[in-house]
Structure formats: C-alpha cells, structure tokens
Write a protein that holds these residues in place. Structure first.
Motif, PDB file in Angstrom:
ATOM      1  N   VAL A   9       5.435 -12.518  -4.942  1.00  0.00           N
ATOM      2  CA  VAL A   9       6.293 -13.651  -5.284  1.00  0.00           C
ATOM      3  C   VAL A   9       6.311 -14.673  -4.147  1.00  0.00           C
ATOM      4  O   VAL A   9       6.068 -15.872  -4.353  1.00  0.00           O
ATOM      5  CB  VAL A   9       7.725 -13.174  -5.596  1.00  0.00           C
ATOM      6  N   ARG A  10       6.575 -14.223  -2.937  1.00  0.00           N
ATOM      7  CA  ARG A  10       6.727 -15.150  -1.809  1.00  0.00           C
ATOM      8  C   ARG A  10       5.416 -15.860  -1.475  1.00  0.00           C
ATOM      9  O   ARG A  10       5.420 -16.986  -0.979  1.00  0.00           O
ATOM     10  CB  ARG A  10       7.265 -14.412  -0.592  1.00  0.00           C
ATOM     11  N   SER A  11       4.293 -15.217  -1.754  1.00  0.00           N
ATOM     12  CA  SER A  11       3.004 -15.846  -1.472  1.00  0.00           C
ATOM     13  C   SER A  11       2.770 -17.075  -2.342  1.00  0.00           C
ATOM     14  O   SER A  11       1.971 -17.951  -1.990  1.00  0.00           O
ATOM     15  CB  SER A  11       1.868 -14.842  -1.686  1.00  0.00           C
ATOM     16  N   CYS A  12       3.476 -17.168  -3.475  1.00  0.00           N
ATOM     17  CA  CYS A  12       3.283 -18.293  -4.401  1.00  0.00           C
ATOM     18  C   CYS A  12       3.755 -19.615  -3.803  1.00  0.00           C
ATOM     19  O   CYS A  12       3.310 -20.686  -4.231  1.00  0.00           O
ATOM     20  CB  CYS A  12       4.025 -18.035  -5.711  1.00  0.00           C
ATOM     21  N   TYR A  13       4.675 -19.569  -2.841  1.00  0.00           N
ATOM     22  CA  TYR A  13       5.148 -20.802  -2.222  1.00  0.00           C
ATOM     23  C   TYR A  13       4.885 -20.798  -0.716  1.00  0.00           C
ATOM     24  O   TYR A  13       5.710 -21.221   0.085  1.00  0.00           O
ATOM     25  CB  TYR A  13       6.619 -21.085  -2.543  1.00  0.00           C
ATOM     26  N   GLN A  14       3.705 -20.250  -0.357  1.00  0.00           N
ATOM     27  CA  GLN A  14       3.156 -20.321   1.002  1.00  0.00           C
ATOM     28  C   GLN A  14       3.964 -19.563   2.046  1.00  0.00           C
ATOM     29  O   GLN A  14       3.912 -19.900   3.226  1.00  0.00           O
ATOM     30  CB  GLN A  14       2.988 -21.777   1.433  1.00  0.00           C
ATOM     31  N   GLU A  15       4.696 -18.550   1.618  1.00  0.00           N
ATOM     32  CA  GLU A  15       5.303 -17.624   2.574  1.00  0.00           C
ATOM     33  C   GLU A  15       4.405 -16.380   2.603  1.00  0.00           C
ATOM     34  O   GLU A  15       4.609 -15.427   1.851  1.00  0.00           O
ATOM     35  CB  GLU A  15       6.738 -17.276   2.172  1.00  0.00           C
ATOM     36  N   SER A  16       3.387 -16.423   3.448  1.00  0.00           N
ATOM     37  CA  SER A  16       2.411 -15.330   3.507  1.00  0.00           C
ATOM     38  C   SER A  16       3.078 -14.052   3.995  1.00  0.00           C
ATOM     39  O   SER A  16       3.977 -14.088   4.849  1.00  0.00           O
ATOM     40  CB  SER A  16       1.254 -15.709   4.440  1.00  0.00           C
ATOM     41  N   CYS A  17       2.631 -12.926   3.458  1.00  0.00           N
ATOM     42  CA  CYS A  17       3.265 -11.632   3.759  1.00  0.00           C
ATOM     43  C   CYS A  17       2.207 -10.603   4.130  1.00  0.00           C
ATOM     44  O   CYS A  17       1.179 -10.488   3.450  1.00  0.00           O
ATOM     45  CB  CYS A  17       4.046 -11.119   2.552  1.00  0.00           C
ATOM     46  N   LEU A  18       2.468  -9.849   5.195  1.00  0.00           N
ATOM     47  CA  LEU A  18       1.577  -8.768   5.614  1.00  0.00           C
ATOM     48  C   LEU A  18       2.333  -7.449   5.549  1.00  0.00           C
ATOM     49  O   LEU A  18       3.331  -7.260   6.253  1.00  0.00           O
ATOM     50  CB  LEU A  18       1.057  -9.003   7.028  1.00  0.00           C
ATOM     51  N   LEU A  19       1.871  -6.538   4.693  1.00  0.00           N
ATOM     52  CA  LEU A  19       2.461  -5.216   4.554  1.00  0.00           C
ATOM     53  C   LEU A  19       1.582  -4.224   5.307  1.00  0.00           C
ATOM     54  O   LEU A  19       0.373  -4.423   5.442  1.00  0.00           O
ATOM     55  CB  LEU A  19       2.554  -4.811   3.088  1.00  0.00           C
ATOM     56  N   HIS A  20       2.178  -3.159   5.795  1.00  0.00           N
ATOM     57  CA  HIS A  20       1.395  -2.123   6.469  1.00  0.00           C
ATOM     58  C   HIS A  20       2.081  -0.776   6.309  1.00  0.00           C
ATOM     59  O   HIS A  20       3.284  -0.702   6.054  1.00  0.00           O
ATOM     60  CB  HIS A  20       1.187  -2.454   7.955  1.00  0.00           C
ATOM     61  N   GLY A  21       1.304   0.297   6.425  1.00  0.00           N
ATOM     62  CA  GLY A  21       1.855   1.636   6.259  1.00  0.00           C
ATOM     63  C   GLY A  21       0.743   2.670   6.194  1.00  0.00           C
ATOM     64  O   GLY A  21      -0.325   2.496   6.779  1.00  0.00           O
ATOM     65  N   THR A  22       1.005   3.745   5.469  1.00  0.00           N
ATOM     66  CA  THR A  22       0.025   4.808   5.279  1.00  0.00           C
ATOM     67  C   THR A  22       0.029   5.228   3.812  1.00  0.00           C
ATOM     68  O   THR A  22       0.942   4.892   3.061  1.00  0.00           O
ATOM     69  CB  THR A  22       0.335   6.049   6.139  1.00  0.00           C
ATOM     70  N   GLU A  23      -0.985   5.985   3.440  1.00  0.00           N
ATOM     71  CA  GLU A  23      -1.040   6.480   2.069  1.00  0.00           C
ATOM     72  C   GLU A  23       0.049   7.513   1.826  1.00  0.00           C
ATOM     73  O   GLU A  23       0.728   7.497   0.802  1.00  0.00           O
ATOM     74  CB  GLU A  23      -2.415   7.088   1.792  1.00  0.00           C
ATOM     75  N   TRP A  24       0.236   8.409   2.791  1.00  0.00           N
ATOM     76  CA  TRP A  24       1.253   9.466   2.671  1.00  0.00           C
ATOM     77  C   TRP A  24       1.765   9.775   4.068  1.00  0.00           C
ATOM     78  O   TRP A  24       1.003   9.768   5.036  1.00  0.00           O
ATOM     79  CB  TRP A  24       0.656  10.721   2.048  1.00  0.00           C
ATOM     80  N   MET A  25       3.058  10.050   4.165  1.00  0.00           N
ATOM     81  CA  MET A  25       3.631  10.379   5.470  1.00  0.00           C
ATOM     82  C   MET A  25       4.838  11.284   5.279  1.00  0.00           C
ATOM     83  O   MET A  25       5.635  11.099   4.352  1.00  0.00           O
ATOM     84  CB  MET A  25       4.042   9.098   6.204  1.00  0.00           C
ATOM     85  N   SER A  26       4.977  12.258   6.146  1.00  0.00           N
ATOM     86  CA  SER A  26       6.171  13.097   6.166  1.00  0.00           C
ATOM     87  C   SER A  26       7.296  12.329   6.881  1.00  0.00           C
ATOM     88  O   SER A  26       7.031  11.330   7.556  1.00  0.00           O
ATOM     89  CB  SER A  26       5.854  14.396   6.909  1.00  0.00           C
ATOM     90  N   PRO A  27       8.552  12.738   6.776  1.00  0.00           N
ATOM     91  CA  PRO A  27       8.982  13.946   6.078  1.00  0.00           C
ATOM     92  C   PRO A  27       9.221  13.763   4.569  1.00  0.00           C
ATOM     93  O   PRO A  27       9.230  14.729   3.830  1.00  0.00           O
ATOM     94  CB  PRO A  27      10.297  14.287   6.776  1.00  0.00           C
ATOM     95  N   LYS A  28       9.399  12.526   4.100  1.00  0.00           N
ATOM     96  CA  LYS A  28       9.759  12.339   2.693  1.00  0.00           C
ATOM     97  C   LYS A  28       8.560  12.451   1.764  1.00  0.00           C
ATOM     98  O   LYS A  28       8.689  12.933   0.641  1.00  0.00           O
ATOM     99  CB  LYS A  28      10.443  10.986   2.501  1.00  0.00           C
ATOM    100  N   GLY A  29       7.386  11.989   2.203  1.00  0.00           N
ATOM    101  CA  GLY A  29       6.214  12.017   1.335  1.00  0.00           C
ATOM    102  C   GLY A  29       6.443  11.261   0.044  1.00  0.00           C
ATOM    103  O   GLY A  29       6.043  11.706  -1.028  1.00  0.00           O
ATOM    104  N   GLY A  30       7.095  10.085   0.135  1.00  0.00           N
ATOM    105  CA  GLY A  30       7.455   9.328  -1.047  1.00  0.00           C
ATOM    106  C   GLY A  30       6.421   8.288  -1.441  1.00  0.00           C
ATOM    107  O   GLY A  30       5.311   8.236  -0.907  1.00  0.00           O
ATOM    108  N   VAL A  31       6.815   7.437  -2.400  1.00  0.00           N
ATOM    109  CA  VAL A  31       5.940   6.392  -2.920  1.00  0.00           C
ATOM    110  C   VAL A  31       5.767   5.299  -1.864  1.00  0.00           C
ATOM    111  O   VAL A  31       6.743   4.799  -1.296  1.00  0.00           O
ATOM    112  CB  VAL A  31       6.526   5.782  -4.207  1.00  0.00           C
ATOM    113  N   THR A  32       4.516   4.918  -1.600  1.00  0.00           N
ATOM    114  CA  THR A  32       4.213   3.893  -0.610  1.00  0.00           C
ATOM    115  C   THR A  32       3.416   2.752  -1.239  1.00  0.00           C
ATOM    116  O   THR A  32       2.858   2.892  -2.338  1.00  0.00           O
ATOM    117  CB  THR A  32       3.395   4.476   0.550  1.00  0.00           C
ATOM    118  N   GLU A  33       3.328   1.643  -0.523  1.00  0.00           N
ATOM    119  CA  GLU A  33       2.532   0.508  -0.993  1.00  0.00           C
ATOM    120  C   GLU A  33       1.065   0.893  -1.124  1.00  0.00           C
ATOM    121  O   GLU A  33       0.379   0.449  -2.053  1.00  0.00           O
ATOM    122  CB  GLU A  33       2.675  -0.682  -0.037  1.00  0.00           C
TER     123      GLU A  33
END
Length: 583
Positions: free
Chosen positions: A317-341
């Motif tokens: 959404v924010r990229s549509c009006y030139q607010e560029s966004c950089l996300l970062h993370g991992t595929e899986w990580m403890s301790p929660k092992g939850g849903v990631t980007e």
C-alpha cells in the motif's frame, strides 16, 4: 501531527472418528482476483494453493504434531529438517529459568530431579537422537542456574528443590560432563560446594574460546561487557560452522551461555549497540537506493502464531505513494516458529533469495517500490545461529537488535519501525534507531509483539504493562539552527479515527490463511483485515512525518485509495513476477 501528537493525549463442526482417525480439511474458496493481463497465472497458482492448504485448526484439534506434517500452509513446516531437535524435558525447564530477574520461575524438586537425571543420562550416552541433550541446551541451562545463584534476587534464586537436586546429582555430573559445561555451571568453584578445580582453571581450547571464556566469567557473575569486547567475541566465533549436527568451531555450550547470559542480565545500551552493529560490514557497504523515502520494517523474526500479520500488505500500500518499504527477516525462527513475510512470499511464488543490491533495484522501480531481504542473504554470520537459538529456547539479544538493520540505505529520508512486546525494550530500540542516524523512528506494541496495530476494543481485563497499540518514537524537525528530534508516545485508539471495533482475524500458524486475508483486503473487500492494513499504513505515515500525511485522516484516505484503486494489489503481483527477473 496535531491529530495524534497532542501534548494532552493520554496513554492511556463436530469431530468424527472411526477406528482410524481421518483428517477433514476445510477447503476455503478464494475470490476472483482482478488482475491485469500477464498476471492471471499468479492468481490461478495462489487459488490452487489456498484451496489445497491443510487447515491448521484441524491439525491442532486432532492433536497431531506439526513437525510430522510437511504442509507449506503451516508455519512450522518451514523449519529446516536439517536442524536437530532439542530435548523437550530440558527445553521446558529452560523456558522457566532462562529468563530475567523477576520473570524466572524456579523448579520444584520433582521437576529439578527430572531435568538433572535427563542431563546425566544424556552425558553418559544413554539417550540418543532427539532425546539427547544438546551442548547448546547444557550451556543455556547451567548458565541460567549460575547467574541465578550469583546475581538474582532471593525470589528467583534456586528453590530448595533445585538445591536438593543439584546436591544429589552434582557428584555424578562433574564426572560425566565436559570441562566447558562444568566451567559454566561453577566458574569459580564456589557454587556447588564440591571440590571443583575445573571451573577456575578453564581457559578454552583456542584463542577464540579464550576471549569468549573471559567474557563469560563476567557475564556468569551478573556483570556487563564493553562494546568492543562483545564485537570481538562475535567476530571471533561467527559464522558458526556446522558439520552434520556438530559445531566444528567454538563450543556451542559456551556460545549459548554467552547469549542467554547477556539477556538474563538485561543488556546495557552499549551491549545492544555492539550486537546491532557487529556485522554491518559483513557484505560490504550497503547499496544506496535512489528513493525519496525508505522505511525499514523490523518485525519479530519468529513470526505470528495467532493473529493476522499485515506488514507485507501495508508495504504494498505505502509503495503506491512513493513511501518505499524494506522488509527483512527469516523463513523460520524460534521460539515461536510463526508466520513470517518470507513464508508468505515463498508460498506466493516470489524470489526470497534477493541480495541487498537486487532489493535496491526493486525499491527504485516504478512497478514495485518495496522489497524483502532474508537474513540468510544479508547477514550469513547471524543466520548461522538459527539452530542454536532454538536450543537456547528464550530470545537472545539478537532478537532485539536484528530488528534495527539497514540492509539498503536511501538518498532521501529514512525511517525504522520495529515491534516489541516486553516493556523496557522500547527505549533501547529507539536508541538503536538514533544510532543508525535515521530521520524518524517508531516502536509499536502490536499484537504478539509484532507491528500490526489492531482495531479491536481494549480489554477491560488487560494485563499490566503497556497496552497493545502503544507507540513511541521520534521524528526530525528542521529548525533555524539545524535539526532536532521531536519525541512522542501515545496509545492509538482506532475508534477515534472512524474504525469500527472488530476482533482481530486469527490465522493460527496458517500461511495460506494470512495470505487469503491480505489479498482479499487488497482486492478492496471491506472488513477487519482491510481496516488493519489501512490503519497501519496511515498511522505510520502520520507518525513518521511523511509528506502528505500531516493530517491523519488524509493519510488514512490515501491508504484506502491505494487499495480501492487496485494499485496495491498490482504492486504485490509485480513483486512476485519481477523478483525473479531482477539481476
């Protein structure tokens, strides 16, 4: 920013079983996606995946082990099968004792006897495979016991049951455990009361371990370390070199004791800065994107296990009006092992192995304007600790500092937004953002400690501490004699801005459910997920002082227009396609 940053604003179906259980999956149809020519293949692929996904609620209802189900819809299935599983008996004890001075829950006698018996049998070679207690677990558990004995208040020191168990088992453990673990358990030979000369004399096996052992003596006594000392240790021992299931470099026991010990002692600002900046130059200087504005999103790397995670869709959404966004993370990580980007992007077919230089091109491109970078590609030294971190059980200092990274920089203004859960970490996070030199910084206590602010009503039975939707931050303001920072803190009440109170959509570890909610919202269908994406885009724009977001209602309407026009959905589909073509 008068709307929010007002000085007067106060913080204010039945289960059916036969002789052999059957799994009844709930097949959820996915609405038609209005996409342009050339993007239908993405929509069809997503629709087929979502319909075939196994319902995580059904799995939990039937009591099945998620580790036994290789289903790409469940966040736990993204855990690498190459990672060795920790001993569950000791891991449960670590959850109780490897924590802070006021949070630790001492074990009773039965629990303590069970843990030490498990450790002794493992050390004698009587336990195999998943039942074996790993070196990392030994380091974390005994480091916790030592720090509690040396530095914790009386209420969280050893219980009588723990002391009785240790007195009973230590004469046998000291003969069975390796020297590095004995050192961790009794570094000065003064805790166990049983002639131990190993701890005081232990120095490690090489120069890297010597520096680590020296630092650990201070940590195990409840002390703190200097900036250069921590950076020296980290650069000496990382990346962790694993061959098969064993480390070929530094002792995993020593390293896990170091990480958990730092967290239990509550890190100082200089210690957090050292963890945050230690590997900034690992891949060379970060590329600089030619964009007018860039927001770095620091979501907790271990993901969401219960609620809708909205940041990926907010970025579109924010990229549509030139607010560029950089996300970062991992595929899986403890301790929660939850849903990631990374799980969501991988499920949708995007390239999740982009380098910072490839991400820079996506940020600059008119068709996308946002990007995701995996820690695997940007910080391989820190990524090498994923397996060790699972065996530590509790979050190490890196869980805080990895959220404040700049894998790509910008020619224009930069901002960092990070989520937190435990009170007391909001100020250290903002300190790290200021150390990064960004124009604006924001910490959000979203649901599950993530960045997703909610539109639900605040519960009357809310627990102590800062409420969900609490925000704190700073923004740079130009003055006659230079630049100064304006600080703020507030609790966002979505009802004040025209949102109807709604319960947060649950995903319960389902990657496909999270995607379904997000794509349905970007398609323009009004509801709780739509409202959360709009709320989180508009509020962040406003609080960071983004151009055109001075009025909170204008900022929210801008986010709605990006969705309702179809632009945000188009950006997300463009990302999936172009991420495979960027060089």
């Amino acid at each position: 920013m008068k709307s929010l940053l007002n000085p007067g604003h106060s913080l204010s179906s039945q289960s059916v079983f036969s002789s052999k259980p059957r799994i009844f999956t709930r097949i959820q149809s996915f609405p038609h996606l209005p996409v342009k020519d050339g993007q239908q293949w993405i929509a069809r692929k997503l629709s087929l995946k979502l319909k075939a996904a196994l319902d995580s609620a059904t799995i939990e209802q039937l009591g099945l082990s998620e580790f036994d189900i290789r289903n790409p819809s469940i966040s736990s299935s993204y855990r690498s099968s190459k990672l060795r599983k920790p001993n569950q008996t000791v891991l449960e004890a670590q959850a109780r004792v490897c924590t802070g001075p006021t949070q630790t829950r001492p074990l009773d006698e039965e629990q303590a006897f069970k843990v030490l018996d498990t450790i002794l049998r493992s050390a004698k070679g009587e336990l195999k495979d998943e039942e074996e207690v790993s070196k990392a677990q030994l380091g974390a558990y005994f480091a916790a016991m030592t720090i509690r004995a040396n530095a914790f208040p009386e209420a969280t020191q050893w219980s009588e049951g723990e002391r009785h168990a240790m007195n009973t088992f230590w004469p046998f453990l000291v003969r069975a455990l390796p020297p590095d673990v004995i050192f961790i358990a009794d570094p000065e030979g003064s805790i166990m009361g049983f002639g131990n000369s190993i701890g005081p004399q232990y120095v490690g096996n090489d120069t890297s371990e010597m520096r680590l052992v020296g630092a650990l003596r201070e940590v195990l006594a409840g002390g703190h370390l200097g900036y250069e000392e921590i950076q020296g240790v980290l650069r000496d021992v990382l990346p962790l070199k694993i061959v098969g299931e064993e480390s070929t470099g530094v002792s995993e026991s020593l390293l896990s004791a170091f990480f958990i010990g730092q967290r239990m002692n509550r890190e100082t600002d200089r210690e957090l800065k050292a963890f945050c900046l230690a590997f900034d130059d690992e891949m060379g200087p970060p590329p600089v994107a030619d964009v007018r504005s860039l927001t770095h999103y620091g979501e907790p790397y271990d993901g969401n296990t219960r609620y809708f995670r909205s940041t990926l869709f907010v970025a579109a959404v924010r990229s549509c009006y030139q607010e560029s966004c950089l996300l970062h993370g991992t595929e899986w990580m403890s301790p929660k092992g939850g849903v990631t980007e990374e799980q969501m992007l991988k499920f949708m077919g995007a390239n999740t192995s982009l380098s910072p230089w490839q991400a820079k091109k996506l940020l600059e491109g008119d068709e996308v304007g946002f990007a995701y970078i995996s820690q695997r590609e940007a910080r391989p030294s820190l990524y090498s600790l994923i397996g060790l971190r699972e065996h530590i059980k509790k979050r190490p200092p890196l869980a805080t500092t990895e959220k404040v990274q700049q894998f790509v920089k910008a020619r224009g203004k930069e901002a960092i937004v990070a989520g937190f859960y435990h009170e007391g970490y909001e100020e250290p996070l903002l300190m790290l953002m200021k150390r990064r030199g960004v124009h604006s910084g924001l910490v959000v206590k979203g649901e599950e400690g993530a960045l997703s602010m909610t539109t639900r009503l605040r519960s009357a039975n809310t627990s102590k501490g800062l409420p969900v939707n609490y925000c704190s931050g700073f923004r740079s303001t130009s003055e006659v004699h230079g630049v100064s920072r304006q600080s703020f803190s507030l609790e966002v009440n979505a009802e004040n801005y025209g949102f109807q109170p709604t319960d947060t959509p649950r995903t319960d570890r389902s990657v496909s459910k999270n995607i379904e909610l997000g794509l349905t919202a970007l398609r323009g269908q009004k509801g709780p997920a739509y409202d959360r994406i709009v709320l989180n885009a508009g509020i962040v724009d406003h609080l960071l002082g983004c151009d055109g977001a001075e009025d909170i209602y204008v900022a929210l309407d801008r986010a709605r227009e990006a969705i309702d026009s179809g632009k945000a959905l188009e950006r997300l589909f463009n990302y999936i396609k172009i991420s495979h073509k960027v060089s």
